[in-house]
Design a protein around this motif. Structure first.
Motif, mmCIF file in Angstrom:
data_model
loop_
_atom_site.group_PDB
_atom_site.id
_atom_site.type_symbol
_atom_site.label_atom_id
_atom_site.label_comp_id
_atom_site.label_asym_id
_atom_site.label_seq_id
_atom_site.Cartn_x
_atom_site.Cartn_y
_atom_site.Cartn_z
ATOM 1 N N PRO A 41 -20.569 -4.927 5.138
ATOM 2 C CA PRO A 41 -20.876 -6.100 4.362
ATOM 3 C C PRO A 41 -20.300 -7.352 4.845
ATOM 4 O O PRO A 41 -19.102 -7.398 4.896
ATOM 5 N N GLY A 45 -24.945 -1.585 5.959
ATOM 6 C CA GLY A 45 -25.070 -0.191 5.571
ATOM 7 C C GLY A 45 -25.953 0.322 6.681
ATOM 8 O O GLY A 45 -25.819 1.590 6.689
ATOM 9 N N ILE A 84 -24.659 -2.178 -4.895
ATOM 10 C CA ILE A 84 -24.569 -3.622 -4.621
ATOM 11 C C ILE A 84 -23.333 -4.218 -5.419
ATOM 12 O O ILE A 84 -22.854 -5.410 -5.241
ATOM 13 N N THR A 139 -21.685 -0.378 -0.940
ATOM 14 C CA THR A 139 -22.535 -0.626 -0.100
ATOM 15 C C THR A 139 -22.271 0.073 1.428
ATOM 16 O O THR A 139 -23.133 0.583 2.195
#
Length: 657
Positions: A384, A428, A613, A619
């Motif tokens: 992320p 991801g 999330i 993630t």
């Protein structure tokens, strides 16, 4: 209600809605909320950016830099090798790995702790013949649990400490979070190790020699004299079916056909879009004589296609990178490849140069040996906040700037209509990358990716590992004993790391997760406006009068539950910033000590176990574990209930009203 209260509540509701929608990054939403408050007159313009100098923000940035020093020096590698059992069963092995993640997360960024241990987790899954997700989810949850045990374990704890200091009280110390946090983390780790990993959905199977993520989507070119040349797609599909692969598209003359007819004939130069795992991909390429389209060397001068391609068929699998001559007798750079498998997720192929059959005809000196180099095949998970998010291989000029190739992308069964080199990447995703080991290591560091197996090129330095560990220990000790504020102590540690070169000066700013810093700095003034306008007290009165009925224990439970719920849906630091003013207002309405309520916010903000999330670590394991959105609650829900059952009595005992 006053106009200011209406305005700040409107901003707050819009901010939470944007967080839940997820269309824009959290730092963008937070900055928009701050600017809205400034325009509305809720935050003075001259103090709008005071949050960037807030001790919590400074401490988070410094901890990220010191964590980078522990990573690059190999300090954690030494610890991992010394404590991980090699012949134990899955329960003990997962327990030790999860406990180690919790321990590391208590002193360093928990995303960094997970990134360090993911390669170990993949090796454990392969050794125990377990699906990777059975190890990855306990590891991720353990790293989140460990963050709640110390002041620097997670940004939300620092936010909570800042609000305590703002409320005219001394800020929480380094280990004030430990009694409640350690009890919850210890019980959580034991549950995950003994029972939890067994109820994690088994989305993928792992053998003893390799692991699977989801199916890869890759492009393979049909060369001259290939077995696929002249065949219909129906015939090619029949051949691929035996290998467990399928054709999902065809590219001809740079035009992609997403649903080509089964009787359509394939010709040399066409590109097949193939969906397969790595093992099936290798068999498919070998059986039909195909070449990976994106496996080309960057060259300054023009070269023919046969000279540029270096990965026809071969031993292309997770753990090995093979290179074989094409059927025409040519091979990339006139080199003959020999595969040398290195284990799940990464591998090397030694390319020993020798003169090819065309070197004399081309006027080259056949007696001059080609330069020896090592080509590695590695799987990288996109973190992320990665520099790759929303960008394609073409956007970043992957081949020309970095000298590496993107061979395939795994995205949990979701297909893209874009070509591989133009496909926007997402957090991801799992990328199958090929190139020199040093180039791959530099790219992973720059792009914000983590390898799914140990990087062979990263050689730990004993001297730097000792220095990095000593700096971190001293910074923690100075802050814990109150000799200096935490922000000053860890800033001194960063300076020492730069001087002693455990973190090179050029990497200091790269080590900081700037979206998180902007998020924290922007939301601190917004949260302050909630207190200043009385909106926090208004919400607190509603909760007390409507639900808690003036009962302090019920109010404490309510704060914990609401915080845990929000943390599953939005960033944990943002959750803490929103809930701290409400917790302080609730305690003020009840006339009790606010410390227990603030600690409830800290515990709840660290319990993001229900969705992928809620936390960056959730993630990160989404792709490598083969998980779906609804898989997390199966382990996450009982874990959250367990944490709540342990935390509430501990809060009442350690932080009485």
């Amino acid at each position: 209600m006053t106009l200011d209260q209406w305005l700040i509540l409107a901003v707050l509701m819009a901010t939470v809605a944007m967080f839940l929608w997820g269309r824009w990054r959290h730092d963008m939403v937070a900055m928009a909320a701050l600017l809205a408050c400034v325009i509305a007159g809720l935050v003075p313009a001259e103090s709008a950016f005071a949050g960037f100098g807030h001790p919590a923000v400074v401490t988070v940035a410094c901890v990220l830099v010191l964590s980078q020093g522990l990573y690059t020096s190999g300090a954690v590698d030494v610890l991992t090798r010394s404590v991980m059992p090699t012949k134990a069963g899955p329960t003990l092995t997962i327990g030790v790995l999860t406990g180690l993640a919790a321990l590391l997360s208590s002193i360093m960024n928990n995303v960094g702790a997970l990134a360090l241990l993911m390669p170990v987790a993949m090796q454990v899954a392969a050794r125990q013949s377990l699906p990777p997700g059975k190890v990855l989810m306990p590891l991720a949850f353990g790293s989140i649990l460990g963050g709640m045990t110390t002041l620097v374990g997670t940004p939300s704890n620092l936010i909570v400490a800042g609000f305590r200091e703002r409320a005219s009280r001394e800020a929480f110390g380094m280990f004030d979070f430990t009694p409640v946090g350690l009890a919850a983390a210890a019980v959580g780790v034991l549950f995950v190790a003994a029972i939890g990993w067994r109820i994690v959905p088994a989305r993928e199977r792992a053998g003893a020699d390799s692991f699977e993520t989801a199916a890869y989507l890759t492009e393979a070119r049909v060369p001259e004299n290939s077995k696929a040349d002249g065949k219909t797609l129906y015939e090619i599909e029949a051949a691929l079916e035996q290998a467990g692969a399928q054709v999902v598209g065809l590219v001809r003359n740079e035009v992609r056909l997403t649903a080509p007819r089964a009787n359509q004939r394939v010709h040399a130069g066409d590109i097949l879009i193939i969906e397969a795992d790595v093992e099936a991909l290798a068999e498919a390429l070998t059986g039909l004589g195909l070449r990976l389209e994106e496996s080309k060397r960057p060259k300054k001068e023009d070269a023919s296609e046969s000279e540029a391609s270096d990965a026809a068929a071969g031993d292309v699998r997770s753990g090995t990178a093979g290179r074989t001559p094409s059927e025409t007798g040519k091979e990339d750079a006139n080199q003959d490849g020999t595969a040398n498998g290195k284990g799940a997720g990464s591998g090397k192929a030694d390319a020993q140069g020798e003169a090819g059959p065309n070197s004399a005809a081309d006027g080259n000196d056949a007696a001059q040996p080609a330069q020896r180099e090592e080509i590695e095949l590695v799987e990288l998970a996109v973190l992320p906040g990665s520099a790759l998010a929303g960008r394609s291989a073409s956007d970043i000029e992957l081949r020309t700037r970095h000298g590496i190739n993107l061979l395939a992308v795994s995205r949990q069964g979701r297909r893209s209509t874009a070509r591989l080199r133009t496909m926007p990447l997402r957090a991801g995703d799992v990328l199958l990358m090929q190139g020199p080991a040093e180039s791959l290591a530099q790219f992973a560091s720059w792009a914000g990716c983590v390898p799914l197996a140990e990087r062979a090129l990263r050689i730990p330095s004993r001297r730097k590992a000792i220095i990095a560990s000593t700096i971190m220990a001293l910074a923690i000790a100075v802050a814990a004993f109150g000799l200096l504020p935490a922000a000053v102590s860890f800033a001194g540690g960063v300076l020492a790391s730069m001087v002693l070169r455990t973190v090179p000066a050029r990497q200091v700013f790269e080590a900081v997760d700037w979206p998180v810093i902007v998020l924290l700095a922007a939301l601190i003034p917004v949260a302050g406006a909630m207190e200043d306008t009385g909106a926090a007290d208004l919400i607190a009165r509603f909760l007390l009068d409507g639900i808690a009925q003036g009962n302090a224990v019920i109010a404490l439970s309510l704060i914990l539950v609401v915080t845990m719920t929000l943390s599953d849906l939005m960033n944990n630091a943002a959750t803490a910033a929103v809930m701290c003013p409400i917790a302080l207002g609730t305690a003020a309405q009840l006339g009790v000590n606010p410390d227990g309520f603030l600690m409830a916010v800290a515990i709840g903000a660290s319990c993001a176990f229900l969705t992928p999330i809620g936390h960056q670590n959730n993630t990160l394991i989404l792709g490598p574990g083969g998980f779906r959105f609804g898989d997390y609650w199966r382990l996450g829900l009982p874990l959250e209930l367990l944490v709540m059952a342990v935390s509430l009595p501990m809060l009442l005992w350690v932080w009485p009203f």
